[in-house]
Design a protein around this motif. Structure first.
Motif, PDB file in Angstrom:
ATOM      1  N   SER A 155      -9.469  75.904 120.284  1.00  0.00           N
ATOM      2  CA  SER A 155     -10.358  76.712 119.457  1.00  0.00           C
ATOM      3  C   SER A 155     -11.767  76.134 119.442  1.00  0.00           C
ATOM      4  CB  SER A 155      -9.818  76.804 118.029  1.00  0.00           C
ATOM      5  OG  SER A 155     -10.728  77.495 117.194  1.00  0.00           O
ATOM      6  N   HIS A 156     -12.739  77.023 119.480  1.00  0.00           N
ATOM      7  CA  HIS A 156     -14.138  76.614 119.395  1.00  0.00           C
ATOM      8  C   HIS A 156     -14.533  76.313 117.952  1.00  0.00           C
ATOM      9  CE1 HIS A 156     -18.578  77.325 119.343  1.00  0.00           C
ATOM     10  NE2 HIS A 156     -18.508  76.670 120.481  1.00  0.00           N
ATOM     11  N   SER A 207      -9.982  78.745 128.697  1.00  0.00           N
ATOM     12  CA  SER A 207      -9.112  78.119 127.699  1.00  0.00           C
ATOM     13  C   SER A 207      -9.749  77.931 126.325  1.00  0.00           C
ATOM     14  CB  SER A 207      -8.641  76.753 128.224  1.00  0.00           C
ATOM     15  OG  SER A 207      -9.757  75.928 128.512  1.00  0.00           O
ATOM     16  N   THR A 208     -10.960  78.423 126.124  1.00  0.00           N
ATOM     17  CA  THR A 208     -11.609  78.284 124.824  1.00  0.00           C
ATOM     18  C   THR A 208     -11.489  79.581 124.042  1.00  0.00           C
ATOM     19  OG1 THR A 208     -13.203  76.690 125.705  1.00  0.00           O
ATOM     20  CG2 THR A 208     -13.739  77.718 123.604  1.00  0.00           C
ATOM     21  N   CYS A 209     -10.941  79.479 122.834  1.00  0.00           N
ATOM     22  CA  CYS A 209     -10.756  80.653 121.967  1.00  0.00           C
ATOM     23  C   CYS A 209     -11.873  80.701 120.927  1.00  0.00           C
ATOM     24  CB  CYS A 209      -9.394  80.581 121.281  1.00  0.00           C
ATOM     25  SG  CYS A 209      -9.128  81.879 120.061  1.00  0.00           S
TER      26      CYS A 209
END
Length: 225
Positions: free
Chosen positions: A125-126, A95-97
């Motif tokens: 978002s990271h 789930s981390t972009c």
């Protein structure tokens, strides 16, 4: 097994049938990683089934929201659900972009959530905050291109990347940039039909089909085919 006169689809089908009859062995591996799994079609899925039925451990990685190959019968969300149901696979959501800032990711999320058949997921978002999304509507391609130029003037001195769905849209913008003497750099990759091998092959075929037309016969720059 003769493949004379068969297209790729028939060859793939024959391979699967031969695997089922133990005439062709599966790959000699204990584990398989299938990337871009959302693009899997029926025959590819059958190939994976033959391996799984013989004890091969399969890990499927994909994003149903990026399924764009329906025209060649890729199954998107359906094949991901089928894989989980048939093989009792455990699903994990990454789930981390790492591609874009939160504002851009949120805008994309709002659009894709209109799809009814999809894996529910909330992406984060990271990157830090700092992006902007503006939506405009235009009546024509020309007015759209003119808006691009207007934005360039509004943010003079900054660097821009202009992305488009196809080259014809970029051609229009490029023409306006030239007319207004605005500096730009466009990277153009040669298309398939512009490859020297393909160009030469087509000219050979043309010369065979039209033996009295000698326009290509004496060309010196013929690629080796």
């Amino acid at each position: 097994m003769s493949t004379s006169g068969l297209d790729f689809s028939m060859i793939f089908r024959n391979v699967i049938l031969a695997m089922r009859e133990n005439k062709i062995p599966v790959l000699p591996f204990t584990h398989l990683l299938c990337d871009e799994f959302q693009d899997t079609d029926n025959i590819q899925y059958a190939w994976l089934q033959e391996h799984a039925s013989r004890g091969v451990k399969i890990t499927a990685v994909g994003d149903d929201d990026q399924s764009i190959y329906g025209f060649r019968h890729s199954q998107g969300y359906a094949v991901m659900k089928k894989f989980q149901d048939e093989f009792k696979a455990v699903g994990h959501v990454l789930s981390t972009c790492f591609r874009c800032r939160p504002e851009i990711l949120d805008a994309a999320q709002k659009v894709v959530e209109f799809n009814e058949d999809r894996v529910l997921k909330h992406m984060a978002s990271h990157a830090d905050l700092g992006g902007e999304v503006h939506i405009y509507g235009f009546e024509s391609k020309n007015s759209e291109a003119e808006k691009v130029i207007e934005l360039l003037y509004e943010h003079e001195g900054e660097e821009f990347a202009i992305l488009a769905r196809n080259n014809s849209q970029l051609d229009l913008v490029e023409g306006i940039l030239k007319a207004k003497d605005i500096e730009y750099n466009r990277k153009i990759k040669s298309g398939f039909w512009e490859l020297p091998q393909v160009d030469s092959f087509l000219k050979i075929l043309y010369s065979i089909a039209a033996p009295y037309d000698v326009r290509y016969i004496n060309e010196k720059k013929m690629a080796r085919v």
